[in-house]
Motif scaffolding. Structure first.
Motif, PDB file in Angstrom:
ATOM      1  N   UNK A  40       0.818  -1.212   0.000  1.00 34.46           N
ATOM      2  CA  UNK A  40       0.000   0.000   0.000  1.00 34.46           C
ATOM      3  C   UNK A  40       0.854   1.265   0.000  1.00 34.46           C
ATOM      4  N   UNK A  41       1.988   1.211   0.686  1.00 34.85           N
ATOM      5  CA  UNK A  41       2.844   2.387   0.839  1.00 34.85           C
ATOM      6  C   UNK A  41       3.809   2.598  -0.331  1.00 34.85           C
ATOM      7  N   UNK A  42       4.091   1.542  -1.089  1.00 35.49           N
ATOM      8  CA  UNK A  42       5.067   1.637  -2.178  1.00 35.49           C
ATOM      9  C   UNK A  42       4.383   1.283  -3.509  1.00 35.49           C
ATOM     10  N   UNK A  43       3.961   2.290  -4.270  1.00 36.11           N
ATOM     11  CA  UNK A  43       3.227   2.047  -5.523  1.00 36.11           C
ATOM     12  C   UNK A  43       4.000   1.212  -6.537  1.00 36.11           C
ATOM     13  N   UNK A  44       5.331   1.282  -6.515  1.00 34.04           N
ATOM     14  CA  UNK A  44       6.133   0.545  -7.483  1.00 34.04           C
ATOM     15  C   UNK A  44       6.640  -0.792  -6.948  1.00 34.04           C
ATOM     16  N   UNK A  45       6.049  -1.250  -5.859  1.00 33.00           N
ATOM     17  CA  UNK A  45       6.443  -2.536  -5.273  1.00 33.00           C
ATOM     18  C   UNK A  45       5.491  -3.633  -5.734  1.00 33.00           C
ATOM     19  N   UNK A  46       6.066  -4.723  -6.180  1.00 35.98           N
ATOM     20  CA  UNK A  46       5.269  -5.868  -6.607  1.00 35.98           C
ATOM     21  C   UNK A  46       5.728  -7.113  -5.859  1.00 35.98           C
ATOM     22  N   UNK A  47       4.794  -7.987  -5.529  1.00 36.60           N
ATOM     23  CA  UNK A  47       5.133  -9.233  -4.858  1.00 36.60           C
ATOM     24  C   UNK A  47       5.514 -10.276  -5.899  1.00 36.60           C
ATOM     25  N   UNK A  48       6.628 -10.930  -5.663  1.00 38.57           N
ATOM     26  CA  UNK A  48       6.993 -12.074  -6.493  1.00 38.57           C
ATOM     27  C   UNK A  48       6.187 -13.266  -5.967  1.00 38.57           C
ATOM     28  N   UNK A  49       5.169 -13.647  -6.703  1.00 36.70           N
ATOM     29  CA  UNK A  49       4.282 -14.709  -6.242  1.00 36.70           C
ATOM     30  C   UNK A  49       5.002 -16.050  -6.261  1.00 36.70           C
ATOM     31  N   UNK A  50       5.042 -16.694  -5.103  1.00 38.33           N
ATOM     32  CA  UNK A  50       5.736 -17.971  -4.967  1.00 38.33           C
ATOM     33  C   UNK A  50       4.808 -19.139  -5.289  1.00 38.33           C
ATOM     34  N   UNK A  51       5.413 -20.273  -5.554  1.00 37.69           N
ATOM     35  CA  UNK A  51       4.681 -21.531  -5.699  1.00 37.69           C
ATOM     36  C   UNK A  51       4.713 -22.265  -4.362  1.00 37.69           C
ATOM     37  N   UNK A  52       3.645 -22.946  -4.038  1.00 40.14           N
ATOM     38  CA  UNK A  52       3.614 -23.743  -2.811  1.00 40.14           C
ATOM     39  C   UNK A  52       2.732 -24.971  -2.993  1.00 40.14           C
ATOM     40  N   UNK A  53       3.016 -25.976  -2.194  1.00 35.43           N
ATOM     41  CA  UNK A  53       2.196 -27.197  -2.222  1.00 35.43           C
ATOM     42  C   UNK A  53       1.209 -27.235  -1.068  1.00 35.43           C
ATOM     43  N   UNK A  54       1.237 -26.206  -0.202  1.00 34.46           N
ATOM     44  CA  UNK A  54       0.324 -26.246   0.944  1.00 34.46           C
ATOM     45  C   UNK A  54      -1.100 -25.941   0.503  1.00 34.46           C
ATOM     46  N   UNK A  55      -2.038 -26.265   1.364  1.00 34.00           N
ATOM     47  CA  UNK A  55      -3.456 -26.055   1.067  1.00 34.00           C
ATOM     48  C   UNK A  55      -3.794 -24.567   1.093  1.00 34.00           C
ATOM     49  N   UNK A  56      -4.609 -24.151   0.149  1.00 32.69           N
ATOM     50  CA  UNK A  56      -5.045 -22.758   0.114  1.00 32.69           C
ATOM     51  C   UNK A  56      -5.918 -22.460   1.329  1.00 32.69           C
ATOM     52  N   UNK A  57      -5.710 -21.275   1.938  1.00 36.00           N
ATOM     53  CA  UNK A  57      -6.479 -20.880   3.118  1.00 36.00           C
ATOM     54  C   UNK A  57      -7.624 -19.955   2.730  1.00 36.00           C
ATOM     55  N   UNK A  58      -8.592 -19.859   3.603  1.00 34.28           N
ATOM     56  CA  UNK A  58      -9.739 -18.983   3.360  1.00 34.28           C
ATOM     57  C   UNK A  58      -9.258 -17.553   3.146  1.00 34.28           C
TER      58      UNK A  58
END
Length: 204
Positions: free
Chosen positions: A27-45
């Motif tokens: 929210x504070x850094x407009x030019x910041x992007x998350x590098x979306x990781x891969x995972x084998x864990x179960x998706x949470x609500x």
């Protein structure tokens, strides 16, 4: 001239407030992007595939791992986590700052290949507070909480792998500290990118 983005690597034991902190940074850094990781864990609500993580099977993960598609990967508890080269390269070249949420194993992998970035470790005020936060989540069994706390204790001992250590008493103050660190790191001489050709020429 486009300056390549700055990788910001953040780690924290479970129950430290890492996810909340990272959301505030976005929210504070407009030019910041998350590098979306891969995972084998179960998706949470409340999580979304492709935004929070790419949720894949262990077989798919192992295939990608064997094909060397990951910049780093690690097994945490019984699940795999990994950051793919593909998810980083486009963001990096477009000049976005990149947020990587990694565990200690992942940081080990990046340090081993001398990956240039800012390494920040977030700690809880105490082990007692960390345990309390895990219980408040309501998503873990007591056995799972105990396992995560024990893992967290071992992770904390490895704080020297990082450039900065922040105790998360309050998310807003933690975010302010991280922003100050990022601004300072961007001003380092070796990261400077000339803003024009004439300045570039003067700098050789």
């Amino acid at each position: 001239m486009t300056q390549k983005g700055l990788p910001i690597i953040i780690s924290a034991p479970s129950g430290t407030g890492k996810t909340t902190t990272c959301k505030r940074l976005i929210q504070e850094m407009p030019d910041l992007r998350i590098a979306t990781s891969h995972t084998t864990r179960t998706i949470r609500e409340g999580e979304t595939n492709g935004t929070d993580y790419f949720f894949i099977s262990k077989k798919e993960f192992e295939t990608k791992r064997d094909n060397k598609d990951f910049l780093e990967w690690a097994q945490v508890h019984t699940e795999y986590y990994g950051t793919s080269f593909e998810s980083l390269e486009t963001l990096h070249q477009e000049g976005y700052d990149i947020l990587l949420e990694l565990d200690v194993q992942g940081v080990d992998s990046l340090r081993n290949i001398k990956y240039d970035g800012v390494y920040i470790f977030i700690l809880p005020p105490s082990i007692e507070e960390m345990t309390k936060r895990l219980r408040i989540r309501g998503t873990e069994t007591e056995e799972s909480i105990e396992r995560r706390v024990n893992t967290g204790k071992e992770e904390i001992k490895k704080y020297k792998k990082y450039d900065y250590v922040i105790t998360n008493f309050n998310v807003e103050e933690t975010v302010k500290l991280i922003l100050a660190i990022v601004h300072a790191e961007k001003s380092r001489v070796y990261r400077y990118t000339p803003t024009s050709n004439d300045i570039k020429e003067l700098l050789g």
